[in-house]
Structures are given as C-alpha cells and as structure tokens.
Design an enzyme around this catalytic site. Structure first.
Site, PDB file in Angstrom:
ATOM      1  N   ARG A  21      -5.204   4.577   8.264  1.00 42.71           N
ATOM      2  CA  ARG A  21      -5.886   3.279   8.200  1.00 42.71           C
ATOM      3  C   ARG A  21      -5.620   2.596   6.858  1.00 42.71           C
ATOM      4  O   ARG A  21      -4.832   1.665   6.762  1.00 42.71           O
ATOM      5  CB  ARG A  21      -7.400   3.465   8.426  1.00 42.71           C
ATOM      6  CG  ARG A  21      -8.131   2.150   8.737  1.00 42.71           C
ATOM      7  CD  ARG A  21      -8.440   1.268   7.536  1.00 42.71           C
ATOM      8  NE  ARG A  21      -9.275   1.889   6.526  1.00 42.71           N
ATOM      9  CZ  ARG A  21      -9.605   1.315   5.389  1.00 42.71           C
ATOM     10  NH1 ARG A  21      -9.152   0.096   5.094  1.00 42.71           N
ATOM     11  NH2 ARG A  21     -10.351   1.949   4.504  1.00 42.71           N
TER      12      ARG A  21
ATOM     13  N   HIS B  23     -12.448   7.973  -4.233  1.00 44.27           N
ATOM     14  CA  HIS B  23     -11.315   7.349  -3.541  1.00 44.27           C
ATOM     15  C   HIS B  23     -10.470   6.672  -4.625  1.00 44.27           C
ATOM     16  O   HIS B  23     -10.768   5.555  -5.038  1.00 44.27           O
ATOM     17  CB  HIS B  23     -11.887   6.314  -2.543  1.00 44.27           C
ATOM     18  CG  HIS B  23     -10.881   5.596  -1.719  1.00 44.27           C
ATOM     19  ND1 HIS B  23     -10.797   5.730  -0.355  1.00 44.27           N
ATOM     20  CD2 HIS B  23      -9.914   4.712  -2.048  1.00 44.27           C
ATOM     21  CE1 HIS B  23      -9.834   4.947   0.121  1.00 44.27           C
ATOM     22  NE2 HIS B  23      -9.281   4.315  -0.905  1.00 44.27           N
TER      23      HIS B  23
ATOM     24  N   CYS C   1      -3.206  -2.214  -2.274  1.00 38.41           N
ATOM     25  CA  CYS C   1      -4.318  -3.120  -2.035  1.00 38.41           C
ATOM     26  C   CYS C   1      -3.819  -4.545  -2.121  1.00 38.41           C
ATOM     27  O   CYS C   1      -3.352  -4.969  -3.177  1.00 38.41           O
ATOM     28  CB  CYS C   1      -5.436  -2.894  -3.050  1.00 38.41           C
ATOM     29  SG  CYS C   1      -6.798  -4.050  -2.823  1.00 38.41           S
TER      30      CYS C   1
ATOM     31  N   ASN D 215      -3.094   4.829  -2.399  1.00 36.33           N
ATOM     32  CA  ASN D 215      -4.053   5.900  -2.657  1.00 36.33           C
ATOM     33  C   ASN D 215      -3.311   7.120  -3.174  1.00 36.33           C
ATOM     34  O   ASN D 215      -2.122   7.295  -2.926  1.00 36.33           O
ATOM     35  CB  ASN D 215      -4.749   6.289  -1.348  1.00 36.33           C
ATOM     36  CG  ASN D 215      -5.526   5.153  -0.746  1.00 36.33           C
ATOM     37  OD1 ASN D 215      -6.580   4.809  -1.220  1.00 36.33           O
ATOM     38  ND2 ASN D 215      -4.974   4.565   0.310  1.00 36.33           N
TER      39      ASN D 215
END
Length: 311
Positions: free
Chosen positions: A24, A216, A249, A258
């Site tokens: 995702r 995260h 992002c 990430n």
C-alpha cells in the site's frame, strides 16, 4: 556475553512485530503501474515468508492515487492465510464501506502532527481531519473491526520544519481516545535522529501506553535503522516497513521510501530479536516486486545478498 544479556542491558524487546506497508504505502508512490495479479503475488509471498500483518491496499479516490485503483480486486483475489492480518487504509466513510465490502481484516486512518501538512495533504485542519474519522470509528466499532491510527510528520514537516513532541503527543492521544488500538508514528520526510526519536516517544508515551505505539520511518537521510534502534530502546516493539524499500511521499519533495523490511529484519536477526519471518523468503518477495518495477531494491541488505547469490 550472550545476545539475551546484551538485549537486556540495551533494554531491547525479545520480539518485534513487523507491519508490512509495501503493497500500500510503498506501491502507491511508484510510478510504474503494478497489476492486481502482481500485487496479490507479492502479498502471498510476504505471507509465506511469515509476515503477519500486511497493509494490502487503500480505498481512496483512484483520481488521486491511481496505483490503488485495484484494491478491491486485490482483497477479493488474494489467497488468505488465517494467521495474517490483511489491512486497508480508509480515509473516509466511502473508503471504509469499500473495505468492508471486500472483507478487509482491519482498517487504518491517518492524521498529521503538522497543520500545514494536513492542509496540503487532505485539505483540512488537524482537528477537522480527526472529526471526519468519527463515523468510521463508530461503524468499525459496530462491526467489530479494529482501527489503526497513523500520525505523519512526527519528527519534521516539509512546510513547517521541526514539529514539537507535544504536538505529536496531542494528535496521538486524540486518535487513541477515539478508539485506535495502535498509533503508528511516522517520520514522513525522514529527518529524525535518535535524540529526536527518543524525545518524541517519551512525550507520546506519557499520554498513550508504549505498548500501543509503533514507528514508521523513512530513510531520506539514511537514519531509519538507527532511529528504529533508538525506538526499540525506548520500549517500542512494532515497526512499519516496506519490502524492497518501496515508495516515498508525494507531499514531501525528495523523501525516499519507507525503510526496507529486509534491512529491518537483518538488524533484528543480528540482535536475536524474534520476528517470525523467514529471511530468505522475504528476500525473494523483494526481488520479485523489484523486477516488476524494473529497478533494484532500495534495500542494501537485499542488494548485497543478490550480488552474493549471483556472483
């Protein structure tokens, strides 16, 4: 001195839960379209590797996030493992209803610790964004569905710069009191360091129990693994990561993806911290999706193992 004693001295957990966000959060920011079939294959490979929580899709407008347009098909097609949680991001009631229609196990909602980021990202204030989640929380509670909460920009914002730890704690506490069972603290632009991580977790854990927190981290400045180690020392035992270091992002210019799941698991294995993940199968999952995206994994560990295996 053995691993167990070292971990006690360093105040490290015995076990860490990996929350896999690659299908995702990772894929939504990749420019090459990935078919529903390839997403399903990736999710099934991750489950086979022992990953117990997989964020498998997002029910947002395909106009804004075209890569997630196939989320319903992914949830309907994936061969589910009973020991795996297949979760979906649902920013509004329409998204929640779509997730329920395809039997998502859990849903996630997201707020920001930065007013500017909230306005740019979802076009409303922090408090307005949290108010929008009340119908989702009520519906999820009625359906017996668990809701995870994200807080973005916990260590810095692309528009405001530094964000105060108390501001992060305030948003995290509101999500927790609203009913989120776990709050994931996101360094959206990857500017954190061990000192700021430790301070932020100290502030948040004064208002939300530590065992209800996750981290995260993005690796923009190459600090994600160091920051994870600091978070482990601060009592956190849930870590979000993305296979092959997927994504970035779109609202944070230059922000890399990430932290790679392979790199995190390599670190945890070295510390003798259990994850329940088969490292070799995890590497294969990363290589598979990287091949589909026609690029090498961002994961340094993955690239090193690939070179060794094919040298």
């Amino acid at each position: 001195m053995n691993h167990c004693n070292i971990n006690k001295l360093a105040n490290l957990p015995n076990r860490v839960k990996i929350v896999e966000v690659g299908p995702r959060d990772g894929l939504q920011n990749e420019s090459i379209p990935v078919s529903a079939r390839d997403k399903v294959t990736l999710i099934e490979k991750l489950a086979q590797a022992g990953v117990s929580y997989i964020e498998s899709g997002s029910f947002v407008s395909p106009k804004w996030v075209p890569q997630m347009a196939t989320s319903s098909e992914v949830f309907q097609t994936v061969n589910r493992n009973a020991s795996v949680t297949y979760a979906a991001l649902t920013p509004n009631m329409k998204g929640f209803e779509a997730a329920m229609a395809v039997n998502a196990d859990e849903v996630a909602i997201f707020g920001a610790a930065s007013e500017s980021f909230s306005q740019k990202n979802i076009n409303c204030s922090i408090d307005e964004s949290l108010e929008r989640f009340q119908p989702i929380m009520a519906a999820a509670n009625k359906a017996g569905i668990k809701v995870r909460g994200y807080v973005s920009c916990v260590l810095g914002c692309p528009y405001e710069g530094d964000i105060s730890a108390e501001q992060v704690a305030d948003v995290a506490e509101k999500l927790f009191k609203m009913g989120c069972y776990e709050i994931s603290l996101g360094d959206t632009i990857g500017v954190g360091n061990p000192a700021s991580v430790t301070e932020m977790i100290r502030a948040v854990s004064a208002r939300v129990p530590r065992e209800k927190l996750a981290v995260h981290f993005h690796d923009t400045y190459g600090q994600a693994l160091t920051n994870i180690y600091a978070a482990l020392q601060a009592g956190i035992s849930v870590v979000d990561s993305a296979i092959a270091g997927l994504g970035g992002c779109p609202y944070a210019k230059g922000a890399s993806g990430n932290v790679a799941t392979e790199d995190v698991v390599y670190l945890l294995n070295g510390l003798n911290i259990e994850t329940g993940i088969d490292f070799d199968l995890l590497l294969e999952a990363g290589w598979l999706i990287s091949e589909k995206l026609k690029k090498p994994p961002v994961s340094k560990v993955s690239n090193a193992y690939f070179a060794k295996a094919n040298g």
